[in-house]
Scaffold this active site. Structure first.
Site, short mmCIF file in Angstrom:
data_model
loop_
_atom_site.label_atom_id
_atom_site.label_comp_id
_atom_site.label_asym_id
_atom_site.label_seq_id
_atom_site.Cartn_x
_atom_site.Cartn_y
_atom_site.Cartn_z
N SER A 28 41.31 55.13 -8.59
CA SER A 28 40.76 55.97 -7.52
C SER A 28 40.64 57.43 -7.94
O SER A 28 41.64 58.05 -8.30
CB SER A 28 41.67 55.95 -6.28
OG SER A 28 41.77 54.66 -5.77
N HIS A 59 35.02 54.06 -5.69
CA HIS A 59 34.94 53.09 -6.79
C HIS A 59 33.47 52.71 -6.99
O HIS A 59 32.87 52.06 -6.14
CB HIS A 59 35.74 51.82 -6.45
CG HIS A 59 37.21 52.05 -6.44
ND1 HIS A 59 38.02 51.76 -7.51
CD2 HIS A 59 38.02 52.57 -5.49
CE1 HIS A 59 39.27 52.08 -7.21
NE2 HIS A 59 39.30 52.57 -6.00
N HIS A 81 40.46 45.08 -6.20
CA HIS A 81 41.82 45.07 -5.67
C HIS A 81 42.07 43.78 -4.88
O HIS A 81 41.18 43.28 -4.19
CB HIS A 81 42.05 46.25 -4.73
CG HIS A 81 41.90 47.59 -5.37
ND1 HIS A 81 40.67 48.21 -5.45
CD2 HIS A 81 42.79 48.41 -5.96
CE1 HIS A 81 40.84 49.37 -6.07
NE2 HIS A 81 42.12 49.52 -6.39
N TYR A 83 43.75 43.59 -2.20
CA TYR A 83 43.63 43.83 -0.75
C TYR A 83 42.19 43.75 -0.25
O TYR A 83 41.95 43.67 0.95
CB TYR A 83 44.25 45.18 -0.36
CG TYR A 83 43.60 46.40 -0.97
CD1 TYR A 83 42.35 46.85 -0.55
CD2 TYR A 83 44.25 47.11 -1.97
CE1 TYR A 83 41.76 47.97 -1.12
CE2 TYR A 83 43.68 48.23 -2.54
CZ TYR A 83 42.44 48.66 -2.11
OH TYR A 83 41.86 49.76 -2.68
N GLU A 84 41.23 43.77 -1.17
CA GLU A 84 39.84 43.64 -0.73
C GLU A 84 39.51 42.19 -0.39
O GLU A 84 38.42 41.89 0.10
CB GLU A 84 38.90 44.14 -1.82
CG GLU A 84 39.01 45.65 -2.05
CD GLU A 84 38.20 46.11 -3.24
OE1 GLU A 84 37.03 46.48 -3.04
OE2 GLU A 84 38.73 46.08 -4.37
N ALA A 111 45.98 55.54 -8.98
CA ALA A 111 46.57 56.53 -8.09
C ALA A 111 47.78 55.86 -7.46
O ALA A 111 47.71 54.68 -7.12
CB ALA A 111 45.57 56.93 -7.02
N MET A 209 48.73 49.81 -5.45
CA MET A 209 48.14 48.51 -5.05
C MET A 209 47.28 47.88 -6.13
O MET A 209 46.38 47.09 -5.82
CB MET A 209 47.31 48.73 -3.78
CG MET A 209 48.05 49.43 -2.65
SD MET A 209 46.94 49.80 -1.30
CE MET A 209 47.99 50.86 -0.28
N SER A 210 47.54 48.24 -7.37
CA SER A 210 46.69 47.68 -8.44
C SER A 210 47.52 47.46 -9.70
O SER A 210 48.74 47.30 -9.63
CB SER A 210 45.54 48.66 -8.74
OG SER A 210 46.04 49.86 -9.32
N ASN A 233 50.68 61.50 -4.00
CA ASN A 233 51.47 61.88 -2.82
C ASN A 233 52.92 61.55 -3.12
O ASN A 233 53.21 60.60 -3.85
CB ASN A 233 50.99 61.09 -1.59
CG ASN A 233 50.92 59.59 -1.85
OD1 ASN A 233 49.99 59.09 -2.51
ND2 ASN A 233 51.91 58.87 -1.34
N HIS A 245 43.92 58.07 2.92
CA HIS A 245 43.18 57.84 1.68
C HIS A 245 42.53 59.14 1.20
O HIS A 245 42.45 59.40 0.01
CB HIS A 245 42.12 56.75 1.92
CG HIS A 245 41.33 56.39 0.69
ND1 HIS A 245 41.91 55.87 -0.44
CD2 HIS A 245 40.00 56.47 0.43
CE1 HIS A 245 40.97 55.65 -1.36
NE2 HIS A 245 39.81 56.00 -0.85
N1 HPA Z 1 51.18 53.80 -1.80
C1 HPA Z 1 50.39 52.82 -2.27
N2 HPA Z 1 49.28 53.06 -2.94
C2 HPA Z 1 48.95 54.33 -3.17
C3 HPA Z 1 49.73 55.39 -2.70
C4 HPA Z 1 50.90 55.11 -1.98
O1 HPA Z 1 51.64 56.00 -1.56
N3 HPA Z 1 49.12 56.53 -3.11
C5 HPA Z 1 48.02 56.16 -3.79
N4 HPA Z 1 47.90 54.84 -3.83
#
Ligand code: HPA
Length: 272
Positions: A28, A59, A81, A83-84, A111, A209-210, A233, A245
């Site tokens: 990302s 993406h 991903h 989750y998609e 990310a 998540m990847s 973050n 996001h």
């Molecule tokens: N959690 C999960 N996936 C992420 C995060 C997070 O805090 N930040 C960026 N992708």
């Protein structure tokens, strides 16, 4: 999987003039690196058999094949991903394809949220190891022995000497680079404060998540793996920080120049 790889190779190979040595999966907000490849050939996933169209904003969804400091690379600008709603077979097919094209090393980027209390938004982390918390595995099902062993070793998923090279390169560039464990889970909901505290207790430094499915498939096939998280973050675990996001994309935009120069320098050294 074998047949699918063969179909994709048939669609790809006539369009490529170089054999890529290094595969790059760009997470990302980090896809911009692919725009810096020389003599680039761009192949949207929609033009390839068995590749679904990517759906997440940020993406682009294509392979970019070209040279980075004269090293032939194939980059994924956008990934699939779990989750998609894709299967882990769909998520990992591109890595298998890049290996079949000749790439012996894959650099996975993402990310991620900072879970280690010393991490700050904007930090870069080289992945030392991962925890697979997807509660599934891309290798479930009948093993295809031509692709790799039934029970692949995972004692050193992220190559030790490549990690050392990454740290040396970061130091030479004056870029601070953390090292830690990537905790991979399905998402798409972000973590609750209790989950953040659990991940911390279980040994995760960053959460995302990847990456984990791709790393497992790459190791199954015998590729060398190097991984980086852009800490977009920093979680405290107290629940006083909502996350969006947009914030994730904003931070990756902010650090992408650093990130890009680090990856470029590493690729250059890998080519020497
Ligand atoms: N959690 C999960 N996936 C992420 C995060 C997070 O805090 N930040 C960026 N992708």
């Amino acid at each position: 999987m074998k047949e699918k790889i063969r179909d994709v190779l048939a669609a790809l190979e006539s369009r490529l003039s170089v054999k890529p040595d290094i595969a790059l999966v760009l997470g990302s907000g980090l896809g911009g690196l692919a725009d810096e490849l020389e003599d680039a050939i761009r192949i949207p996933y929609t033009e390839l058999p068995h590749f679904p169209a990517a759906t997440v904003p940020g993406h682009a969804g294509r392979f970019v094949v070209g040279r980075l400091h004269s090293v032939p690379v194939i980059a994924m600008q956008g990934r699939y991903h779990y989750y998609e709603g894709y299967t882990l077979e769909q998520v990992t097919l591109p890595v298998r394809v890049m290996q079949a094209l000749g790439a012996e090393t894959v650099i996975l980027t993402n990310a991620a949220g900072g879970v280690n209390e010393t991490f700050q938004a904007g930090d870069l982390m080289v992945i030392r190891d991962h925890i697979n918390w997807f509660h599934t595995n891309p290798l479930i099902g009948k093993n295809e022995d031509e692709l790799g062993p039934r029970f692949p070793d995972m004692s050193e998923v992220y190559d030790r000497s490549l990690r050392a090279l990454a740290k040396e390169t970061a130091q030479a560039l004056g870029i601070s680079l953390k090292e830690g464990v990537y905790f991979g889970l399905s998402g798409p909901s972000y973590e609750t404060p209790a989950e953040v505290r659990m991940i911390r207790k279980l040994g995760g430094d960053a959460v995302g998540m990847s990456t984990v499915p791709e790393a497992i498939a790459a190791r199954h096939g015998g590729m060398k793996v190097l991984g980086f998280s852009c800490i977009t973050n920093a979680w405290s675990g107290t629940g006083d920080q909502p996350l969006s996001h947009e914030e994730v994309i904003e931070t990756s935009e902010r650090v992408k120049a650093h990130f890009t120069s680090l990856i470029k320098a590493i690729v250059k050294r890998m080519g020497e």
